[in-house]
Design a protein around this motif. Sequence first.
Motif, short mmCIF file in Angstrom:
data_model
loop_
_atom_site.label_atom_id
_atom_site.label_comp_id
_atom_site.label_asym_id
_atom_site.label_seq_id
_atom_site.Cartn_x
_atom_site.Cartn_y
_atom_site.Cartn_z
N GLY A 1 105.06 50.06 32.45
CA GLY A 1 104.49 50.51 33.48
C GLY A 1 102.97 49.99 33.18
O GLY A 1 102.22 49.69 34.20
N ASN A 2 102.51 50.11 31.96
CA ASN A 2 100.96 49.64 31.53
C ASN A 2 100.95 48.19 31.84
O ASN A 2 99.96 47.72 32.52
CB ASN A 2 100.99 50.08 30.28
CG ASN A 2 100.76 51.55 30.00
OD1 ASN A 2 100.46 52.17 30.83
ND2 ASN A 2 100.73 51.78 28.70
N VAL A 3 102.09 47.65 31.62
CA VAL A 3 101.90 46.02 31.56
C VAL A 3 101.99 45.71 33.42
O VAL A 3 101.13 44.77 33.76
CB VAL A 3 103.13 45.27 31.05
CG1 VAL A 3 103.30 44.07 31.46
CG2 VAL A 3 103.00 45.45 29.41
N SER A 4 102.67 46.48 34.06
CA SER A 4 102.78 46.39 35.40
C SER A 4 101.34 46.35 35.97
O SER A 4 100.93 45.77 36.90
CB SER A 4 103.87 47.15 35.96
OG SER A 4 103.95 47.23 37.27
N ALA A 5 100.81 47.64 35.64
CA ALA A 5 99.55 47.92 36.13
C ALA A 5 98.53 46.92 35.60
O ALA A 5 97.60 46.57 36.51
CB ALA A 5 98.90 49.26 35.67
N LEU A 6 98.38 46.51 34.50
CA LEU A 6 97.56 45.42 34.04
C LEU A 6 97.76 44.22 34.91
O LEU A 6 96.76 43.67 35.33
CB LEU A 6 97.68 45.22 32.47
CG LEU A 6 96.71 44.48 31.89
CD1 LEU A 6 95.46 44.77 32.03
CD2 LEU A 6 97.23 44.07 30.46
N LEU A 7 99.06 43.85 35.15
CA LEU A 7 99.15 42.64 35.78
C LEU A 7 98.69 42.84 37.27
O LEU A 7 98.31 41.76 37.82
CB LEU A 7 100.63 42.24 36.04
CG LEU A 7 101.21 41.77 34.66
CD1 LEU A 7 102.82 41.64 34.53
CD2 LEU A 7 100.59 40.29 34.22
N LEU B 1 96.14 40.43 38.98
CA LEU B 1 96.27 39.80 40.19
C LEU B 1 95.31 40.14 41.40
O LEU B 1 94.95 39.31 42.13
CB LEU B 1 97.79 39.83 40.50
CG LEU B 1 98.53 38.98 39.63
CD1 LEU B 1 100.30 39.77 40.18
CD2 LEU B 1 98.58 37.68 39.66
N GLY B 2 95.04 41.50 41.24
CA GLY B 2 94.24 41.86 42.30
C GLY B 2 92.74 41.35 42.29
O GLY B 2 92.14 41.09 43.15
N THR B 3 92.07 40.99 40.81
CA THR B 3 90.99 40.56 40.90
C THR B 3 91.12 38.92 41.14
O THR B 3 89.82 38.67 41.54
CB THR B 3 90.38 40.83 39.47
OG1 THR B 3 91.31 40.24 38.33
CG2 THR B 3 90.02 42.21 39.01
N GLU B 4 92.00 38.41 40.66
CA GLU B 4 92.20 37.00 41.25
C GLU B 4 92.26 36.73 42.42
O GLU B 4 91.81 36.00 43.24
CB GLU B 4 93.42 36.35 40.50
CG GLU B 4 93.26 36.15 38.94
CD GLU B 4 94.31 35.81 38.24
OE1 GLU B 4 95.47 35.26 38.85
OE2 GLU B 4 94.15 35.65 36.90
N GLY B 5 93.07 37.66 43.24
CA GLY B 5 93.21 37.52 44.81
C GLY B 5 92.04 38.03 45.28
O GLY B 5 91.70 37.35 46.40
#
Length: 162
Positions: free
Chosen positions: A139-145, A149-153
Amino acid sequence: MLERKLDGVAGRFVERAVGERSEAAGGRAAAAGAPDPELVERPLRRRFSAEYKLRILRDAEACTRPGEIGALLRREGLYTSHLSAWRKQRDAGALEALGRPRGRRPVDRRELELGELRRRAERAEAELAKARKVIEIQGNVSALLEQMLGTEGASEPESSGR
């Protein structure tokens, strides 16, 4: 010539490894039918039944003439310490202890099963704790990804909108 013979004998002794059995000694003992002196058998502890102990105590108490108890002990292959210990046990009212086998008591089947079930439950709880940690880390890895991705997007549309 004498030196050669001595060297030959010394050479034979050197060739044998430490603790190695001699062929000649084993062959002679086996041929004569005598037990091998190089093998030591461990004697087994004798066990006496309660009936036997009580019978010997009765026989010993029935002895009236000097030397009869000694003859009884020699005939049965016992020691006076056997009689002393057995008398103490009998006088203490431990007749059932006379026949009780030595060593650990046999474990109850239900206790074995209960112990096995406890071990299985502990293993299952440990596996559950590991699975929960793995799920938490995923879950932590998913939130971090998602954040990455949100900052890159978010940064991509700004750069493409020149």
